[in-house]
Design an enzyme around this catalytic site. Structure first.
Site, PDB file in Angstrom:
ATOM      1  N   HIS A   1      -3.615   4.318  -3.662  1.00 18.14           N
ATOM      2  CA  HIS A   1      -2.827   3.659  -2.599  1.00 18.14           C
ATOM      3  C   HIS A   1      -1.700   3.939  -2.839  1.00 18.14           C
ATOM      4  O   HIS A   1      -1.351   2.434  -3.049  1.00 18.14           O
ATOM      5  CB  HIS A   1      -3.717   2.759  -2.224  1.00 18.14           C
ATOM      6  CG  HIS A   1      -4.802   3.672  -1.963  1.00 18.14           C
ATOM      7  ND1 HIS A   1      -4.678   2.960  -0.221  1.00 18.14           N
ATOM      8  CD2 HIS A   1      -5.741   2.799  -1.771  1.00 18.14           C
ATOM      9  CE1 HIS A   1      -6.097   3.339   0.938  1.00 18.14           C
ATOM     10  NE2 HIS A   1      -7.187   3.540  -1.061  1.00 18.14           N
TER      11      HIS A   1
ATOM     12  N   ASP B   1       1.152  -1.208  -0.090  1.00 20.21           N
ATOM     13  CA  ASP B   1       0.295   0.203  -0.010  1.00 20.21           C
ATOM     14  C   ASP B   1       0.824   1.167  -0.199  1.00 20.21           C
ATOM     15  O   ASP B   1       2.199   1.299   0.204  1.00 20.21           O
ATOM     16  CB  ASP B   1      -1.098  -0.338   0.959  1.00 20.21           C
ATOM     17  CG  ASP B   1      -2.178   0.908   0.716  1.00 20.21           C
ATOM     18  OD1 ASP B   1      -2.198   1.430   0.396  1.00 20.21           O
ATOM     19  OD2 ASP B   1      -3.366  -0.751   0.332  1.00 20.21           O
TER      20      ASP B   1
ATOM     21  N   GLU C   1      -9.881   4.474  -4.586  1.00 19.40           N
ATOM     22  CA  GLU C   1     -10.203   5.365  -3.707  1.00 19.40           C
ATOM     23  C   GLU C   1      -9.240   6.458  -4.248  1.00 19.40           C
ATOM     24  O   GLU C   1      -8.383   7.409  -3.261  1.00 19.40           O
ATOM     25  CB  GLU C   1      -9.899   5.249  -2.166  1.00 19.40           C
ATOM     26  CG  GLU C   1     -10.918   4.746  -1.375  1.00 19.40           C
ATOM     27  CD  GLU C   1     -10.329   4.496   0.108  1.00 19.40           C
ATOM     28  OE1 GLU C   1     -11.273   4.652   0.932  1.00 19.40           O
ATOM     29  OE2 GLU C   1      -9.208   3.951   0.302  1.00 19.40           O
TER      30      GLU C   1
END
Ligand SMILES: *[C@@H]1O[C@H](CO)[C@@H](O)[C@H](O)[C@H]1NC(C)=O
Ligand SMILES: *[C@@H]1O[C@H](CO)[C@@H](O)[C@H](O)[C@H]1NC(C)=O
Ligand SMILES: *[C@@H]1O[C@H](CO)[C@@H](O)[C@H](O)[C@H]1NC(C)=O
Ligand SMILES: *[C@@H]1O[C@H](CO)[C@@H](O)[C@H](O)[C@H]1NC(C)=O
Ligand SMILES: *[C@@H]1O[C@H](CO)[C@@H](O)[C@H](O)[C@H]1NC(C)=O
Ligand SMILES: *[C@@H]1O[C@H](CO)[C@@H](O)[C@H](O)[C@H]1NC(C)=O
Ligand SMILES: *[C@@H]1O[C@H](CO)[C@@H](O)[C@H](O)[C@H]1NC(C)=O
Ligand SMILES: *[C@@H]1O[C@H](CO)[C@@H](O)[C@H](O)[C@H]1NC(C)=O
Length: 597
Positions: free
Chosen positions: A273, A220, A344
């Site tokens: 990410h 990540d 996201e």
């Protein structure tokens, strides 16, 4: 003298239970018991219809493991549906030594197609039959992978006779097959490192509960643990040189999973990410890595949690690095499926990219949806290059968020995590195959409070109340509070109100455990035994033949299985006082066992 202590403590409750029908978890689709009573089990030799020098090593190894577990554990059921099931819950032995009664001495295994590979959709069905007259356990499976499930069922129903021997209640007939082909958990090794032995421990729990997919969220923004031959510098962003995975480590996890019928689907989360690792190759391929993540002044926020960083979608150097990393991992991971993230995306991050801001200036009609489409158009062909068998998986955001792309190819499997049934319906109606991970039901990391420091919400001298304060929720913290209990998970009817066509697009479900507050110390108790509740939900469902929810019946099965996991070295958490396990349903909230519908 452990046992005499137990007996002493519970002496008043000791009772003889006539039959020990140990229901395995997950409950088989169809299990029927006769009443003629238990029979002794001698050393079980595995015999297959395959020529002796050609028996699949996966099968022989699995049988050695199962038999060794049976004999070393000498399992004494920890919980059954019988009114009182405590040590010694067995017949005194009269039934076992009846004259002329054969002991069970072999497993007769018939595998129809021993070449079928462990991939999505492989036939996992099996039948298992034990009868006194046959003198053997008869297993028939379409594939090796179904046979493995038969073994994990069998090892749960052969138990100690209390005198150093083994027994099995019989006759028993089992016809079994999963409801869904995709049954998984998601391990996150980007936020905190998880060692290989701890990952293998999760696979042990999975194989015992017949889960078949470990979705490995490898990296990540916070860290990049995978050694890459093509870019050795990427692991400069691992937490330490020891907190890394070599190719051999990754192959070890894959081989361990395969030997237990568990597919390993890798995920490299892109383009969101993304900071660690990538920025070492070329700082220009990462936008906003050095910004303040800015949840406090939301207008300027660049990421959903620290630390910020997203792959630069417009800078063309990005795609060469993506291709090389993806290709190298595609060589290591043997599964046809590869998860490429896509969740996201934060628009504010790209204010820090001159490539993106200039691209917007070139044509003022461009939107962030166009930007997401640019990613799909440029990255998906790279992902497809891995071969015809490659199936790409992404988070639903790429097709459902405010910044979604306009046109996401319909053959991409989408993993849904927002808005429960609404998004499940939306995506399946649009024709996407989906994997259900609705955060309101299946996120196992929820409910531990926020992880962010310098949080004034904790500085109040009363108990927080109301939706906003609850569990100190809020962005970046435990946004998905409360904690999802095993009943919450098991009761999730995730195909509610879908048409038949829509329901066919549901491939299964996965319980993710994001690891901001998880490492080796708690990973097993965070996953287990809750993941086993999901395992049964997607294997045989949460209802009985009459359509009634069988959550209350799962209680004893799950309490027993938790003890079984611990006995097998999977450090599952406790669910209830042991009293409840030994006194079935004494700890139910309602006396009426039909209140859950
Ligand atoms: C379950 O199996 C038994 C025999 O083993 C069979 O008689 C019965 O019809 C099966 N039930 C269902 C629902 O398939
Ligand atoms: C086992 O039986 C199946 C038929 O059910 C057959 O296809 C397979 O070839 C047999 N295996 C061997 C090695 O004979
Ligand atoms: C058994 O193994 C030998 C040597 O590996 C091989 O030549 C033979 O074909 C095998 N037999 C069968 C029936 O598979
Ligand atoms: C990015 O630019 C937009 C438009 O100017 C602005 O509204 C937003 O606050 C900026 N975000 C950041 C993180 O700078
Ligand atoms: C990247 O863009 C530059 C100029 O914008 C161009 O010269 C170069 O050929 C491009 N590289 C690739 C791989 O497309
Ligand atoms: C799916 O959701 C999007 C965004 O809310 C909406 O525009 C679209 O109409 C929905 N589609 C279906 C089939 O529900
Ligand atoms: C399912 O549909 C029925 C009938 O339209 C409706 O009453 C019910 O609320 C729906 N259930 C859910 C969970 O949306
Ligand atoms: C048990 O609960 C169910 C569902 O609420 C109800 O229909 C049933 O009448 C209850 N039974 C008794 C004995 O109260």
């Amino acid at each position: 003298m452990k046992f005499s202590l137990v007996i002493g403590a519970l002496g008043a409750l000791t009772a003889t239970v006539s039959a020990v029908k140990v229901n395995p978890l997950p409950a088989p689709r169809n299990i029927t018991w006769g009443t003629s009573g238990p029979i002794a089990v001698k050393e079980l030799i595995l015999r297959t219809n395959e020529s002796r020098n050609h028996t699949h090593t996966v099968l022989t190894d699995a049988w050695i493991r199962a038999w060794s577990t049976i004999t070393t554990l000498q399992w004494v059921p920890a919980a059954t549906e019988a009114p009182i099931a405590i040590y010694p819950p067995f017949p005194t032995g009269a039934g076992l030594t009846k004259r002329g009664v054969q002991a069970i001495q072999s497993v007769q295994l018939h595998v129809v197609d021993s070449d079928a590979d462990l991939q999505h959709g492989v036939d996992e069905s099996y039948t298992l039959e034990v009868t006194e007259s046959a003198g053997s356990v008869k297993i028939r499976a379409q594939t090796v992978w179904g046979a493995l499930h038969a073994f994990t069922t069998l090892q749960q129903i052969i138990i100690s006779d209390g005198k150093g021997g083994l027994l099995i209640e019989q006759p028993v007939r089992i016809q079994d097959a999963p409801l869904y082909p995709h049954r998984g958990i998601m391990v996150d090794t980007g936020r905190n490192f998880i060692t290989v032995p701890k990952i293998l421990e999760q696979i042990d729990g999975m194989s015992l509960s017949k889960l078949n997919v470990l979705h490995w969220h490898l990296d990540d923004a916070q860290s990049w643990p995978m050694h890459m031959e093509v870019y050795p510098e990427m692991t400069k962003d691992a937490y330490s040189p020891r907190e890394t995975y070599t190719a051999a480590d990754m192959r070890r996890v894959i081989a361990y999973g395969r030997a237990r019928g568990v597919r390993i689907i890798p995920e490299v989360d892109m383009p969101g990410h993304s900071a660690s690792g990538w920025q070492q190759v070329d700082p220009e391929i990462v936008a906003c890595a050095n910004s303040w993540w800015s949840n406090d002044v939301y207008e300027y926020h660049t990421s959903v949690e620290p630390n910020p960083g997203q792959l630069d979608i417009i800078y063309n150097g990005t795609y060469e690095v993506v291709r090389n990393v993806y290709n190298e991992l595609s060589e290591i991971f043997t599964d046809n499926w590869f998860h490429t993230g896509a969740d996201e995306l934060q628009p504010g991050c790209y204010n820090f990219s001159t490539y993106v801001t200039e691209w917007f200036l070139e044509d003022p009609s461009r939107t962030y949806n166009d930007l997401a489409q640019y990613w799909v158009d440029h990255a998906v062909p790279i992902f497809r290059d891995a071969g015809e068998e490659r199936r790409i998986m992404m988070w639903e955001d790429i097709a459902l968020s405010t910044e979604a792309a306009h046109d996401v190819p319909k053959d991409i499997v989408l993993q849904t995590w927002n808005n429960g049934l609404t998004n499940i319906q939306n995506l399946t109606a649009r024709g996407y195959d989906i994997v259900v991970s609705s955060s309101d039901f299946l996120y196992l990391d929820c409910g531990h409070g926020g992880f962010l420091g310098n949080d004034p919400r904790y500085d109040i001298m009363s108990n927080p109340s109301g939706a906003v304060d609850f569990n100190y929720g809020g962005n970046g913290g435990s946004w998905c509070a409360p904690y999802k209990t095993w009943q919450r998970i098991y009761d999730f009817d995730f195909t509610t109100n879908l048409t038949e066509t829509e329901a066919k697009h549901v491939l299964g479900a996965e319980a993710p455990l994001w690891s901001e507050q998880v490492d080796d110390v708690t990973i097993s108790s965070d996953f287990w035994p809750r993941a086993a509740a999901l395992a049964e939900l997607v294997w045989s469902g949460n209802r009985d033949a009459n359509g009634q929810k069988r959550t209350t019946l799962l209680t004893q099965r799950l309490l027993n299985f938790r003890e079984y996991l611990v006995a097998n070295g999977v450090m599952a958490g406790a669910l209830m006082p042991k009293y409840c396990m030994q006194h079935p349903h004494a700890c139910d909230l309602y006396y009426n066992q039909s209140v859950i519908t």
